[in-house]
Scaffold this motif. Structure first.
Motif, PDB file in Angstrom:
ATOM      1  N   ARG A  99      15.873  -8.682 -26.003  1.00 17.36           N
ATOM      2  CA  ARG A  99      17.242  -8.630 -26.518  1.00 17.36           C
ATOM      3  C   ARG A  99      18.231  -8.260 -25.412  1.00 17.36           C
ATOM      4  NH1 ARG A  99      18.515  -4.519 -31.420  1.00 17.36           N
ATOM      5  NH2 ARG A  99      17.881  -3.011 -29.854  1.00 17.36           N
TER       6      ARG A  99
ATOM      7  N   HIS B 294       9.788  -3.897 -39.035  1.00 14.25           N
ATOM      8  CA  HIS B 294       8.738  -3.042 -39.578  1.00 14.25           C
ATOM      9  C   HIS B 294       7.392  -3.754 -39.677  1.00 14.25           C
ATOM     10  CE1 HIS B 294       8.463  -4.711 -43.683  1.00 14.25           C
ATOM     11  NE2 HIS B 294       9.737  -4.952 -43.566  1.00 14.25           N
ATOM     12  N   GLU B 295       7.402  -5.066 -39.425  1.00 13.65           N
ATOM     13  CA  GLU B 295       6.148  -5.814 -39.441  1.00 13.65           C
ATOM     14  C   GLU B 295       5.529  -5.911 -38.042  1.00 13.65           C
ATOM     15  OE1 GLU B 295       6.815  -8.969 -42.994  1.00 13.65           O
ATOM     16  OE2 GLU B 295       8.261  -9.103 -41.355  1.00 13.65           O
TER      17      GLU B 295
ATOM     18  N   PHE C 186      17.416  -3.649 -35.091  1.00 13.94           N
ATOM     19  CA  PHE C 186      18.120  -3.558 -36.372  1.00 13.94           C
ATOM     20  C   PHE C 186      17.167  -4.021 -37.471  1.00 13.94           C
ATOM     21  CE2 PHE C 186      21.516  -4.617 -33.223  1.00 13.94           C
ATOM     22  CZ  PHE C 186      22.007  -3.333 -33.133  1.00 13.94           C
ATOM     23  N   PRO C 187      16.806  -3.133 -38.399  1.00 14.22           N
ATOM     24  CA  PRO C 187      15.730  -3.469 -39.348  1.00 14.22           C
ATOM     25  C   PRO C 187      16.099  -4.580 -40.329  1.00 14.22           C
ATOM     26  CG  PRO C 187      16.658  -1.304 -39.830  1.00 14.22           C
ATOM     27  CD  PRO C 187      17.267  -1.759 -38.544  1.00 14.22           C
ATOM     28  N   TRP C 188      17.392  -4.878 -40.488  1.00 10.01           N
ATOM     29  CA  TRP C 188      17.775  -5.913 -41.447  1.00 10.01           C
ATOM     30  C   TRP C 188      17.790  -7.299 -40.796  1.00 10.01           C
ATOM     31  CZ3 TRP C 188      20.740  -1.960 -39.650  1.00 10.01           C
ATOM     32  CH2 TRP C 188      21.773  -2.287 -38.787  1.00 10.01           C
TER      33      TRP C 188
ATOM     34  N   ASN D 249      14.979   0.708 -31.351  1.00 17.68           N
ATOM     35  CA  ASN D 249      16.263   0.555 -32.042  1.00 17.68           C
ATOM     36  C   ASN D 249      16.544  -0.876 -32.452  1.00 17.68           C
ATOM     37  OD1 ASN D 249      16.921   3.229 -31.928  1.00 17.68           O
ATOM     38  ND2 ASN D 249      18.028   3.054 -30.012  1.00 17.68           N
TER      39      ASN D 249
ATOM     40  N   TYR E 154      10.231  -9.234 -39.505  1.00 16.84           N
ATOM     41  CA  TYR E 154      11.143  -8.100 -39.458  1.00 16.84           C
ATOM     42  C   TYR E 154      10.530  -6.975 -38.617  1.00 16.84           C
ATOM     43  CZ  TYR E 154      14.240 -10.165 -42.886  1.00 16.84           C
ATOM     44  OH  TYR E 154      15.132 -10.985 -43.509  1.00 16.84           O
TER      45      TYR E 154
END
Lengths: 253, 285
Positions: free
Chosen positions: A147, A133-134, A88-90, A86, A131
């Motif tokens: 986190r 997705h990388e 945050f992708p942004w 989870n 990010y």
């Protein structure tokens, strides 16, 4: 008095007009600094239990106390880590780690410094600017752990955090989690008996329908522990015990 | 890999992991259909296959368009239409996006407005024209009103759906990381809505251009729609076609502009990154 107390906790839902009892008269004490693993088949209410402690869902009745004070809603002192990272992708990995610090109003420079430090402790200092997705799945879950840890929570709640990573990575992450959570109060949910035995100071076995504590197993020695013959014997014993009330043999009410 | 690998696009290819069509003919493929249509059009009109009143050759339409562009007539009408779109659609954005988010965040509001929204949606923009003229008379106001009502409900419903589709787990994660409700909206709901909102804006802008033309055909003395109606009344077929092409070109370029904005603002989305979109398919792993 224990650090975290669940006293006569009940939880029921109404779904399609049927009352479903998720937790029935559940009592649990967790000491400060203890690593407790909740073990049970799906449908035994272990996720519900974590959500109640996290303050995301209220209990239907009963009391949940942290350090003697009732839990009324969510808060960063009880951070929850999910099966999915989870992230945050942004936000970049660094910004993800800094998210909770930002919510707490910590200044930008300071929270970035803390986030970098937390990532470094997880061996991820190289990926801060990437990010989600990388990143690989295992890296994502480690960023999620960083986190949570950067907030120094009083209780760390983990809902099958390793269920989605592959077996090889899983045993490595188990060790990492246990090492980074030294001295922390942790409530860790899993349906893997072996994972429970490797990680826990104490294993709580939950039974389904309705969810209740079936058995408590205190374990000796420092975790994470190597798999001994004795541990394997215990694993088999628990497996047989749990097979009798696995929800595979019953219809879902 | 055992499967034969060549650059030939296949049916179902996208599902089988075929990357973007990076064959050398990609650009040609893009222009093939429009070019064929243009040639067909030109020939049909030139060789008297069609009545000149019904269809003028493409080259003549383009020439006329060029002339109108430099005489300032077309630009004036386009500017009038664009101004109305700006006002009507801007107003719709300002109301529908916060409104749609609010409906998505607070279920009682959604329940209270669901019936009304479903009832208003089938009312096509032209259905508002009589009322718009009665209320606002002649000029910019009725056109702006029609664009507003024509785009508002679709924007509202789209924003509402996007808000409800935000991952619940992201919100829960934010809360257990110490966010309060306001912070969760500001730092999770809004950024995750960004791509969907830009898509909504693109759809809405297309709709707004449809509305403005419909409105201008009856209630105004300027604008591309008026220009086309006037041309029809004077049997100037080429001017009607110039008007249609002008709308198509403006629509296409604004759409591309918004698409570029979407790429720029939402680079975090996997697969949306232009650098990734056009990466060569054969990369060693």
């Amino acid at each position: 008095m224990s650090f975290l107390q669940l006293i006569h906790v009940n939880k029921h839902y109404v779904a399609n007009g049927n009352v479903i009892i998720a937790l029935h008269d559940l009592n649990l004490d967790v000491e400060r600094g203890e690593f407790v693993v909740l073990l049970g088949p799906s449908g035994c209410g272990k996720t519900t239990l974590l959500q109640i402690v996290a303050g995301l869902e209220p209990a239907s009745s009963g009391e949940v106390l942290l350090d003697g004070r009732p839990i009324t809603r969510w808060g960063a002192e009880r951070t929850l880590i999910f099966q999915q990272p989870n992230l945050f992708p942004w936000l970049t990995a660094e910004e993800n780690v800094a998210f909770g610090l930002r919510m707490a109003g910590i200044a930008a420079g300071e929270r970035l410094r803390m986030a970098r430090q937390a990532l470094e402790r997880m061996g991820l200092s190289e990926v801060g600017h990437l990010y989600p997705h990388e990143l690989s799945g295992g890296m994502q879950q480690r960023v999620a752990l960083a986190r949570a840890l950067v907030l120094d929570p009083q209780v760390l709640l983990m809902d099958e955090p390793l269920a989605a990573v592959d077996a090889l990575l899983r045993s490595r992450l188990q060790r990492e989690i246990r090492a980074t959570c030294t001295g922390k109060t942790v409530l860790f949910v899993t349906h893997s008996i072996r994972e429970a035995l490797i990680l826990a100071d104490r294993v709580i076995i939950l039974s389904p329908q309705p969810g209740h504590v079936r058995r408590e197993i205190p374990l000796d020695g420092a975790a994470p522990r190597a798999l001994s013959a004795e541990l394997v014997r215990l694993e088999e014993e628990i497996e047989q015990e749990m097979a009798t009330d696995s929800d595979a043999t019953r219809p879902r009410s | 890999m055992g499967i034969k690998k060549d650059n030939k696009p296949q049916i179902l290819g996208p599902y089988l992991g075929e990357k973007r069509p990076i064959c050398q003919h990609a650009e040609l493929q893009r222009w093939l259909l429009p070019l064929a249509l243009a040639i067909l059009w030109e020939c049909a009109a030139r060789f008297a296959l069609a009545e000149p009143l019904l269809l003028q050759p493409l080259t003549r339409v383009l020439g006329r368009g060029w002339h109108l562009l430099w005489s300032g007539r077309l630009l004036g009408d386009l500017a009038a239409s664009a101004w109305r779109v700006f006002l009507g659609f801007g107003l719709a954005l300002m109301i529908a996006i916060p409104g749609g988010i609010a409906l998505g965040l607070y279920p009682p509001l959604e329940r209270a407005s669901a019936l009304l929204l479903s009832a208003l949606r089938p009312l096509a923009p032209p259905a508002w024209i009589p009322l718009a003229i009665l209320w606002f008379g002649i000029g910019d106001a009725p056109a702006v009103f029609i664009i507003f009502v024509g785009t508002c409900s679709s924007l509202l419903v789209g924003t509402l759906a996007a808000t409800k589709a935000v991952e619940a787990q992201w919100v829960k994660t934010a809360l257990t990381l110490g966010a309060n409700r306001r912070q969760a909206v500001r730092h999770v709901i809004l950024p995750s809505l960004m791509p969907a909102l830009l898509t909504q804006a693109r759809i809405g802008l297309g709709l707004a251009w449809m509305c403005v033309i419909a409105a201008e055909m009856v209630a105004v003395r300027r604008g591309v729609g008026f220009f086309m109606m006037e041309a029809r009344n004077l049997f100037r077929t080429e001017d009607v076609l110039v008007g249609m092409m002008a709308i198509a070109i403006v629509g296409l370029s604004t759409d591309r502009l918004l698409l570029g904005l979407e790429h720029r603002l939402c680079r975090w989305r996997a697969g949306l990154d232009p650098a990734r979109l056009y990466a060569t398919p054969e990369q060693p792993r």
